[in-house]
Design an enzyme around this catalytic site. Structure first.
Site, short mmCIF file in Angstrom:
data_model
loop_
_atom_site.label_atom_id
_atom_site.label_comp_id
_atom_site.label_asym_id
_atom_site.label_seq_id
_atom_site.Cartn_x
_atom_site.Cartn_y
_atom_site.Cartn_z
N LYS A 149 -8.37 -3.77 -16.49
CA LYS A 149 -9.71 -3.27 -16.16
C LYS A 149 -10.77 -4.28 -16.60
CE LYS A 149 -12.96 0.52 -16.71
NZ LYS A 149 -13.12 1.98 -16.93
N HIS A 289 20.89 -3.94 17.25
CA HIS A 289 19.70 -3.08 17.26
C HIS A 289 19.97 -1.75 16.55
CE1 HIS A 289 17.79 -6.05 19.70
NE2 HIS A 289 18.63 -5.88 20.70
#
Length: 537
Positions: A149, A289
């Site tokens: 922070k 696929h």
């Protein structure tokens, strides 16, 4: 919501005079501590970290000297103190912050290096509940978040690589850049978020709460990619979640980096091939696929591969090959006869590796083991505004589970074929139809909007495969047909009979089951209901 205070802008270069180090993983610790000490940085540390630094002959201040309080409660309380968090959160250029720090004797802490208690590793090892709780770090995340922070003045590191970046900047003038501190802060919040996600997921598992009110997923970047499914889509690969053998844990021996589609297809291949016990038979799956285009069992991998390839040699070109045993040279020589994108196996002998090495574009992955198809787990899929979560499909159908609903009873061979076909169908996109005979897929129909079309496509593939192999009749002749869900009408079943199937396995449960059973009886088929649906979307 707190309003943003009118702080002075953060400096571009912030000096590092004091560093707080508290690490569980001490890899690289002493080299980093020596480098910081050599730059004149005061070292403050805790417990075992402080001892390791002191034992190396470096000056270090124990955290108790800083706070005036000893570590207590088995080390649970040591850094949770205003002197620590004031030193991390104080905005150096804000007069009222500086006044508070001066009044209470709080010195600034300019660098934090904290890696957390190994909670993820502890619970993954099977530790009991009490041990898991004890490995939840409290002070570490609090310090990381405080430092992040206040990144305008504080550099926060959560791994040794972060420290290396900081040291590179400190070498110039003993200070860090705002740009670096912001990057480090972002990484730090991602680390604490992932840590909390792991803890919350573990608690839900321990409580057997399958639908917790809040659910978080986290991952660690494993690989950036040139693109995703298509060149205009960005993509990356992250490791995360419960440990599971597969593409995330595999060792890549050769070939260029895996693509987005490679990873998706390889995952599908590994999960399918893991269904087959390597002690019972060799098994090979060829994936294209995300759908299998050929799956077969054999006495060895070479014969299993040849049988899998026979099912659909056209689609197999450029596919993914997965095997359930240690790869040998004979199988490798067969596999490299056509172009293959990826080969994945639990292991490979040196001769097999040498065969693949001659194919530079082929990726060879060794997973070390196979994933357990019966192990529970969580799968999720993103949708607009949220995500769907479900348990892994661990369904396993055995001969004892079958409900024979036709007049004709299946033979033992037909039962084996039905079970094999249904296992493969579990890994085929819905609607799925699979013909199989003698441990070999004969034809696969995937992803169609109606079941009859899937049956027709599977029959077409079986006929084409027989023609390519120079056989006098379709591979589907005398096969078992598996459907991943019930036949809503008799037409799909009759299509299977026309293709040459003699036995059918399906979940059952349609309002027209009686009609479908009657059609099977009229066609002389044996049919079994599983009571289990295996949709895959």
């Amino acid at each position: 919501m707190p309003a943003a205070p009118d702080f002075p802008p953060a400096p571009d270069r912030a000096p590092v005079r004091r560093a707080l180090i508290s690490v569980s993983d001490k890899t690289g610790l002493l080299a980093a501590a020596r480098a910081l000490a050599g730059l004149g940085v005061e070292l403050v540390s805790t417990g075992g970290t402080a001892k390791a630094i002191a034992d190396a002959g470096l000056a270090v201040k124990d955290i108790a000297e800083l706070t005036g309080f000893p570590e207590m409660m088995d080390g649970r309380v040591k850094t949770l103190h205003p002197v620590v968090h004031g030193g991390l959160l104080g905005v150096r250029d804000a007069p009222h912050h500086k006044a508070a720090m001066d009044e209470h004797g709080i010195g600034g802490i300019d660098l934090v290096y904290v890696n957390l208690y190994p909670f993820e590793q502890t619970v993954a090892s099977g530790a009991d509940f009490a041990t898991g709780v004890e490995n939840i770090d409290i002070g570490g995340p609090a310090m990381i978040r405080s430092a992040a922070k206040n990144h305008g003045y504080v550099a926060v590191c959560t791994q040794i690589g972060d420290v290396t970046e900081v040291l590179a900047e400190l070498a110039a003038d003993g200070a860090t850049s705002l740009a670096l501190r912001r990057r480090l802060a972002g990484r730090a919040y991602a680390r604490t978020a992932a840590y909390d996600a792991a803890i919350s997921a573990w608690f839900a598992e321990q409580l057997e709460d399958t639908t917790p009110a809040r659910r978080a997923f986290a991952g660690e970047l494993a690989q950036t990619m040139r693109y995703g499914e298509n060149p205009h889509q960005q993509a990356a690969f992250y490791r995360g979640g419960a440990p599971r053998a597969g593409v995330a844990t595999a060792r890549q021996l050769q070939g260029k980096a895996l693509s987005y589609n490679n990873i998706a297809d390889t995952d599908a291949a590994i999960e399918l091939i893991a269904e087959f016990d390597p002690a019972a038979s060799a098994a090979v799956a060829i994936i294209k696929h995300a759908n299998p285009c050929g799956v077969a069992l054999g006495g060895d991998l070479m014969s299993a591969y040849q049988r899998a390839l026979q099912c659909d040699p056209v689609s197999a070109f450029g596919g993914i090959v997965a095997v359930n045993r240690r790869l040998d040279a004979a199988a490798a020589r067969e596999i490299v006869k056509i172009f293959t994108e990826v080969v994945v196996a639990p292991d490979a002998d040196e001769d097999a590796i040498a065969v693949f090495a001659r194919k530079k574009d082929l990726r060879l992955l060794l997973t070390g083991s196979l994933p357990d198809p019966r192990a529970p787990g969580v799968l999720f899929k993103q949708v607009a505004g949220g995500f769907l979560v479900q348990g892994r499909d661990t369904a396993q159908v055995t001969a004892a589970d079958l409900n024979i609903v036709t007049t004709r009873q299946p033979t033992e061979a037909e039962v084996r074929d039905m079970l094999f076909a249904f296992t493969v169908a579990k890994h085929v996109k819905s609607n799925a139809i699979v013909y199989a005979k003698d441990g070999q897929t004969a034809g696969i129909g995937a992803g169609q909007m109606n079941r009859k079309d899937s049956a027709r496509i599977a029959a077409l593939r079986a006929g084409e495969a027989a023609e390519a192999a120079g056989l006098p009749q379709s591979l589907a002749q005398g096969s078992a047909c598996a459907s991943d869900a019930f036949f809503p009408f008799a037409d799909g079943l009759l299509q299977a009979a026309e293709a040459g199937a003699t036995a059918v396995i399906q979940p059952g449960g349609s309002t027209r089951d009686a009609e479908v059973i009657a059609a099977a009886d009229a066609a002389g088929l044996a049919m079994a209901f599983t009571g289990v649906r295996v949709f895959r979307h």
